[in-house]
Design a protein around this motif. Sequence first.
Motif, mmCIF file in Angstrom:
data_model
loop_
_atom_site.group_PDB
_atom_site.id
_atom_site.type_symbol
_atom_site.label_atom_id
_atom_site.label_comp_id
_atom_site.label_asym_id
_atom_site.label_seq_id
_atom_site.Cartn_x
_atom_site.Cartn_y
_atom_site.Cartn_z
ATOM 1 N N VAL A 157 44.233 39.894 49.197
ATOM 2 C CA VAL A 157 42.506 40.222 49.341
ATOM 3 C C VAL A 157 42.650 41.313 48.610
ATOM 4 O O VAL A 157 41.043 41.088 47.536
ATOM 5 N N LEU A 158 43.411 42.228 48.566
ATOM 6 C CA LEU A 158 42.895 42.587 47.412
ATOM 7 C C LEU A 158 42.903 42.487 46.100
ATOM 8 O O LEU A 158 42.521 42.957 45.031
ATOM 9 N N GLU A 159 44.127 41.803 45.737
ATOM 10 C CA GLU A 159 44.381 40.372 44.560
ATOM 11 C C GLU A 159 43.015 39.547 44.300
ATOM 12 O O GLU A 159 41.977 39.815 43.136
ATOM 13 N N ALA A 160 41.990 39.276 45.270
ATOM 14 C CA ALA A 160 40.654 38.692 45.344
ATOM 15 C C ALA A 160 39.791 39.575 44.976
ATOM 16 O O ALA A 160 38.862 39.703 44.374
ATOM 17 N N LEU A 161 39.636 40.380 45.181
ATOM 18 C CA LEU A 161 38.671 41.897 45.099
ATOM 19 C C LEU A 161 38.747 41.932 44.226
ATOM 20 O O LEU A 161 37.989 42.997 43.320
ATOM 21 N N HIS A 162 39.730 41.643 42.911
ATOM 22 C CA HIS A 162 39.856 42.656 41.795
ATOM 23 C C HIS A 162 39.255 41.749 40.671
ATOM 24 O O HIS A 162 38.658 42.317 40.493
ATOM 25 N N GLY A 163 39.192 40.205 41.427
ATOM 26 C CA GLY A 163 37.758 39.629 40.510
ATOM 27 C C GLY A 163 36.220 40.071 40.763
ATOM 28 O O GLY A 163 35.612 39.938 40.124
ATOM 29 N N VAL A 164 36.238 40.988 42.671
ATOM 30 C CA VAL A 164 34.924 41.035 42.698
ATOM 31 C C VAL A 164 34.760 42.090 41.538
ATOM 32 O O VAL A 164 33.440 42.502 41.098
ATOM 33 N N CYS A 165 35.394 43.225 41.765
ATOM 34 C CA CYS A 165 35.373 44.328 41.120
ATOM 35 C C CYS A 165 35.417 44.486 39.941
ATOM 36 O O CYS A 165 34.753 45.235 38.682
#
Lengths: 136, 136, 136, 136, 136, 136
Positions: free
Chosen positions: E66-74
């Motif tokens: 999830v944190l890795e996916a959030l890097h793409g989002v943020c």
Amino acid sequence: MRSIGKVAVLSVLDEPVAAGPFRIITGQVGSMGIEKVVAAVETAAKREGLIADDHYRGEHALYHAVLEALHGVCRGQLELGSILRTAGLKFAVVAGPKAEDQTAEGRWLAVALYGHIGAPRKGFEHEVIGLGINHL
Amino acid sequence: MRSIGKVAVLSVLDEPVAAGPFRIITGQVGSMGIEKVVAAVETAAKREGLIADDHYRGEHALYHAVLEALHGVCRGQLELGSILRTAGLKFAVVAGPKAEDQTAEGRWLAVALYGHIGAPRKGFEHEVIGLGINHL
Amino acid sequence: MRSIGKVAVLSVLDEPVAAGPFRIITGQVGSMGIEKVVAAVETAAKREGLIADDHYRGEHALYHAVLEALHGVCRGQLELGSILRTAGLKFAVVAGPKAEDQTAEGRWLAVALYGHIGAPRKGFEHEVIGLGINHL
Amino acid sequence: MRSIGKVAVLSVLDEPVAAGPFRIITGQVGSMGIEKVVAAVETAAKREGLIADDHYRGEHALYHAVLEALHGVCRGQLELGSILRTAGLKFAVVAGPKAEDQTAEGRWLAVALYGHIGAPRKGFEHEVIGLGINHL
Amino acid sequence: MRSIGKVAVLSVLDEPVAAGPFRIITGQVGSMGIEKVVAAVETAAKREGLIADDHYRGEHALYHAVLEALHGVCRGQLELGSILRTAGLKFAVVAGPKAEDQTAEGRWLAVALYGHIGAPRKGFEHEVIGLGINHL
Amino acid sequence: MRSIGKVAVLSVLDEPVAAGPFRIITGQVGSMGIEKVVAAVETAAKREGLIADDHYRGEHALYHAVLEALHGVCRGQLELGSILRTAGLKFAVVAGPKAEDQTAEGRWLAVALYGHIGAPRKGFEHEVIGLGINHL
């Protein structure tokens, strides 16, 4: 009342500033390598005696001040050529009290960087500034 | 030759600068929350008409310029109170050409922040500066 | 030969270590807020006299040492509760020479953090360590 | 009660530690390139059989554990020579349960790094530590 | 040949995709707090049995995905409301082989996030996507 | 209703998508250097006329869109070979309105990247995706 950061920023912008209790050096460096910017600032600061050449303590203070200034220049990742950009920078290093009226806090260092960042092509760039401050 | 970034930095330092082709607004904000800084700059820029209130485009340009300026202020992590520090900042927002002689590149925005960061205790702080530039 | 970082790490792990020329304090803090960790370390260091309470200089040195140690704990983003994790940490702060045989480099600070990070649920966590070193 | 992270940290510090249910390997690497550190740890872990050489799964687990440990070493930017610093590091890789009494959670990996970072000049450096933990 | 990441991305985009050997769940979450996004994904994945509720191992794998996916989002800082932005996101979590023809590598998790980020005002936002993949 | 980001993502995944008001280009690049990825996208976008070759403005917009997409690919540090990993990527660049029904917001750019990241060894890699959006 002069403060070390404002003195550094005005110096790097070539604006007039009275040194007062501060020692000021300036220089310039253009590079696609962050390490070249760090080296140019360290070399100048040692040559002019703002930090001692034979002790780690002052170099440690200056190194972190330069990295902090580079955060303002790079705005996110401390990288230049590795993300296809180049920087042409002036630098100012200032040593002295944190501000004219704060001599009880000992000696501090301020590193200001100002110039342009962008593609390695004339005009394809914009201005950047950075300031790092550390206790000596 | 005046450039948008230098005009913004001199304005935020309260140094004299002729506006020329640039529109300049200034203000100040003190906070332990980054979002308060962003909001203060956006509100002022909209109120003074530097960006339109009813389109996202200008707000998007300004938002990223503010975040870039905050990298210079925060030097590593875009956080204030969450890492136990507070900031008292002046801001300047400048709209106009990238530089006086680069009118062919359209309109740009520069956001400059200058002030002090540190513990929430008088004197336990030092200066910071940041500059973000974006095309409008 | 003892060095300040190793003394700090062994102290935070509750391993036996002779203080020698170093002053060592330890404590613990559990929180979902980074600012609580910083405050706990600063409060302890001031109460025990490792840094002066009435000058910014030592607090500045300690603040950056704590943040550096937190990078080891957080491994990427200096955040706890804001990304849904909590930390239970012991801390050690050590003041003294950089190493027993490097007294010419003046006084330094080391901050070591050790404990567990994870979900706020027993066993749903793993160990973390961090070390920050700065000149005083 | 022994835990995988503490076993890794004590091993990398050359402190006595009984292996118990853990497999421990150690080595050292000095470099200005992060990729050399990653490669040294991976090569040693494969050669000693802590992870399989012919499957990606274990390498993926180890790679992220090494990067997490490097966050403790680098404290902000995963860079060495590119920001003019070098690191001389010992490493320990430990495989086993997350802790002696947590065998129900399967096998885990811990990577500990300890050494010195600084300018490429004797004494102009200070200690660093890092720890990364991942499920296998 | 289907792969776990592409299955997750197509699922989160509401595009048709045959599950094949993959288990797929989807949901949505809108928030100014990163921790709410993490919690929504974890809760859904446990409720649907993609990871076990009573072991840390699977939660650790999912958390990092999830944190890795959030890097793409943020795209730079894992922050939402603290830098004055909000996100409205769909999520997909996929469990299975890394790809249909790579069953020898065991089970993996993919987390895809897709939606809009921006000011808390209709239309003042743009699309974002993120993908995180981890071994289970 | 088509939006620029979804059009970019579907294009980079080789999924069918009608261009409508959008201009779409695609290409691929494999490298251990981030700068090669940036250069490949910029070169293609200029050659196909999505941005002008003789003005900085469009290049500035595209550069930041590519960097934002790379955050999704790199998930933490914009580095490839320097942390011992390589990437094989397809890219799509889309120019047009932010969405079909948002023509009042002017022209925007979307950059999507999709492919694999990992060790320079077949199969020792997993999928990644990234999306960056900027106003033109």
